[in-house]
Design a protein around this motif. Structure first.
Motif, mmCIF file in Angstrom:
data_model
loop_
_atom_site.group_PDB
_atom_site.id
_atom_site.type_symbol
_atom_site.label_atom_id
_atom_site.label_comp_id
_atom_site.label_asym_id
_atom_site.label_seq_id
_atom_site.Cartn_x
_atom_site.Cartn_y
_atom_site.Cartn_z
ATOM 1 N N LYS A 32 -0.932 -5.576 0.979
ATOM 2 C CA LYS A 32 -2.376 -5.807 0.820
ATOM 3 C C LYS A 32 -2.589 -6.741 -0.373
ATOM 4 C CE LYS A 32 -3.262 -1.751 -2.087
ATOM 5 N NZ LYS A 32 -4.085 -0.510 -2.247
ATOM 6 N N ASP A 83 0.825 -1.187 0.000
ATOM 7 C CA ASP A 83 0.000 0.000 0.000
ATOM 8 C C ASP A 83 0.872 1.255 0.000
ATOM 9 O OD1 ASP A 83 -1.667 2.202 1.693
ATOM 10 O OD2 ASP A 83 -3.040 0.883 0.617
ATOM 11 N N GLU A 84 0.540 2.221 -0.840
ATOM 12 C CA GLU A 84 1.377 3.411 -0.986
ATOM 13 C C GLU A 84 1.365 4.295 0.256
ATOM 14 O OE1 GLU A 84 0.064 5.454 -4.435
ATOM 15 O OE2 GLU A 84 0.644 3.852 -5.836
ATOM 16 N N PHE A 85 0.267 4.286 0.982
ATOM 17 C CA PHE A 85 0.139 5.196 2.127
ATOM 18 C C PHE A 85 0.588 4.533 3.434
ATOM 19 C CE2 PHE A 85 -3.011 6.512 -1.045
ATOM 20 C CZ PHE A 85 -2.644 7.840 -1.224
ATOM 21 N N THR A 86 0.132 3.317 3.684
ATOM 22 C CA THR A 86 0.458 2.660 4.961
ATOM 23 C C THR A 86 1.777 1.891 4.909
ATOM 24 O OG1 THR A 86 -0.793 0.659 4.356
ATOM 25 C CG2 THR A 86 -1.997 2.427 5.482
ATOM 26 N N GLY A 87 2.227 1.504 3.713
ATOM 27 C CA GLY A 87 3.448 0.722 3.598
ATOM 28 C C GLY A 87 3.256 -0.746 3.931
#
Length: 559
Positions: free
Chosen positions: A492, A485-489
């Motif tokens: 997924k 995921d780009e935001f949480t790292g």
């Protein structure tokens, strides 16, 4: 009369009120005495001040006597403690006479603690007692620490007994004899020079036993042999000249054969049980392959001999110049090799795979790093059979073969055959043609995505055979892409329902051969060969024999 009567009545009423007030005051005084925190001193009639002073002095003397008695009781307690410690020490000294074996050693005796030398503590001051007790305590603590720290080394305890005096020398001598039989230590009381026994935890021993005790200096922390230029191995037959490379199982050195006056390569297996067994298995497979190719013309590296050196299994091979990875970096970076070299190398690699199929062996690790070329760059040979196996010995494992050259049946857990070597060879041929790696997935899951980008969705008939299918596909056979995921790292899982082909090998080849002197037909033939070698179903994949009959390979032979 009336006035007189009134006066008398007033007098009596006043007297009654005064009596009541007096009685009340007496009651209050009693109450106050009970509630008082400091009761009044008892009044002794007929006692003078002098008598009170005498009583006070007598009370003081009694208190002094009580204090003196208390200090005497403390001294008695100290003496009793000292006596108990001395008794313990003497008991421990007596217990040392019952010495039996290394495990029953109890080094608890002290110098000058015999009953004849014990001082009369009644004649000592308290300070002397404290000093002696402290000295005894420190001695006992020191000896106990030495005993606990060195129980795993019985020979050190024997030495301690020897230094402790002549009393225990006989017992120590007996212990040394017992320890010599138990732990094979040197007899410290013999007249022979101290020479520690040879010990090594390697799988097998070297012929050179004089220096085998230096095993720790030969290997690094991971069990690799420490290469030193100029080392003489195998009874001084080979001289190490340089380090060629290092892999998971071994490191490879270039050496001089002093007997044949030629260069050879020595593969030195890591010094542990698993690698040793793997090396023995590789020797057996190489012997089968070399026996099937007595004339050495089918491009599998030739095993000359093997030997043991300082706990390491060593395999001696014919010398080659460099591996194909180095050739690509030097001559084909980002554009690949010329068509003539590409055709020749591809044919030789396919001949080696055909020989392995004839013997019933799967190499299971074909890649440019495991392919060698000679100094003239005209002969190619397949090497490193550490992962090779008989066809009937294979088991589904998702991490066989290096990841960029791993076939889809390995990732999915489908029973595999010689097709996995054909898939790896196709990836290698593409890399020789373009100078770039064909599939660069960072995991097995991403590798499957790369396959489908080139070949389309994997058919359900193939997926249902896969042991590890559920790790990558759901019950509808839709692909489950693992991505970050780009935001949480965090990782997924995304369900991919529509798979579209987004790559074309033909375009990659045309781009690579843009400035090369090659016909369109040759490029088309090469694309067709790679497409048939990269079929997702391993059973439908082109065999090595059919690959050698392909027009791209045959056209190169005619020229």
């Amino acid at each position: 009369m009336a006035d007189k009567y009134e006066k008398h009545s007033k007098y009596y009423s006043n007297r009654d009120s005064r009596n009541k007030s007096r009685k009340r005051s007496r009651d209050e005084s009693k109450y106050n005495q009970i509630e008082s925190k400091t009761p009044p001193l008892p009044i002794r009639h007929g006692s003078s001040i002098k008598e009170l002073i005498k009583q006070r002095q007598s009370i003081k003397e009694e208190l002094k006597n009580i204090a003196n008695n208390g200090s005497k009781s403390k001294d008695l307690i100290k003496k009793s403690k000292v006596e108990t410690k001395i008794n313990k020490q003497s008991n421990l000294e007596n217990s040392s006479d019952n010495f039996k074996g290394a495990k029953e050693l109890k080094l608890m005796s002290f110098n000058d603690t015999s009953p004849e030398k014990v001082h009369d503590y009644n004649q000592l001051d308290s300070e002397d007692e404290e000093n002696i007790i402290e000295q005894r305590r420190l001695q006992r603590k020191q000896l106990l620490e030495q005993l606990n720290a060195k129980t795993s080394k019985p020979e050190v305890i024997v030495k301690q007994f020897q230094e402790n005096g002549g009393k225990l020398k006989k017992e120590a001598a007996k212990a040394a004899v017992q320890l010599k039989t138990i732990k094979n230590v040197t007899d410290m009381f013999s007249e022979e020079d101290f020479a520690p026994k040879k010990s090594s935890d390697s799988v097998t021993q070297d012929n050179n036993q004089a220096t085998s005790q230096l095993n720790d200096n030969w290997d690094d922390c991971e069990g690799y042999y420490n290469i030193k230029v100029g080392d003489m191995v195998d009874n001084n037959r080979y001289t190490v000249k340089s380090l060629l490379g290092q892999g998971v199982y071994s490191n490879v050195v270039k050496a001089q054969d002093n007997k044949a006056n030629s260069e050879i390569a020595i593969k030195i297996i890591r010094n542990n049980d698993l690698m040793y067994k793997t090396g023995l298995k590789e020797i057996k497979i190489l012997k089968d392959v070399n026996d099937a190719d007595p004339e050495n013309k089918y491009h599998c590296v030739k095993l000359l001999t093997h030997f043991m050196h300082k706990g390491h299994l060593c395999l001696v091979f014919e010398a080659m110049h460099m591996d194909l990875r180095c050739v690509l970096k030097k001559y084909g970076k980002n554009h690949g090799l010329n068509v003539k070299a590409l055709n020749s190398y591809s044919r030789q690699l396919l001949l080696a795979i055909r020989l392995l199929k004839k013997v019933g062996i799967v190499h299971a690790d074909i890649k440019p790093d495991n392919i060698l070329v000679n100094e003239k760059k005209n002969i190619l040979k397949l090497c490193d059979f550490g992962s090779a196996m008989k066809l009937n010995e294979n088991e589904p494992t998702p991490y066989l073969v290096s990841r960029f050259y791993r076939a889809p049946e390995i990732i999915l857990g489908i029973p595999y055959q010689h097709g996995v070597d054909v898939w790896s060879a196709a990836c290698t041929i593409y890399e020789m043609a373009t100078g770039r790696i064909l599939f660069t997935g960072s995991s097995n899951n991403r590798m499957l995505k790369c396959f489908m980008d080139l070949k389309g969705k994997i058919p359900s008939r193939i997926l249902k055979k896969g042991k590890f299918k559920d790790q990558h596909f759901n019950y509808n056979n839709n692909f489950l892409l693992h991505k970050i995921d780009e935001f949480t790292g965090r990782e997924k899982v995304v369900e991919v329902t529509n798979i579209t082909v987004s790559r074309d090998i033909g375009k990659d080849l045309k781009k690579s051969f843009k400035n090369a002197n090659i016909t369109e037909k040759r490029i088309t033939d090469l694309k067709d060969l790679l497409d048939k070698m990269l079929v997702l179903d391993g059973n439908q994949r082109l065999s090595s024999t059919d690959c050698l009959k392909h027009p791209f390979i045959q056209e190169g032979l005619r020229k």
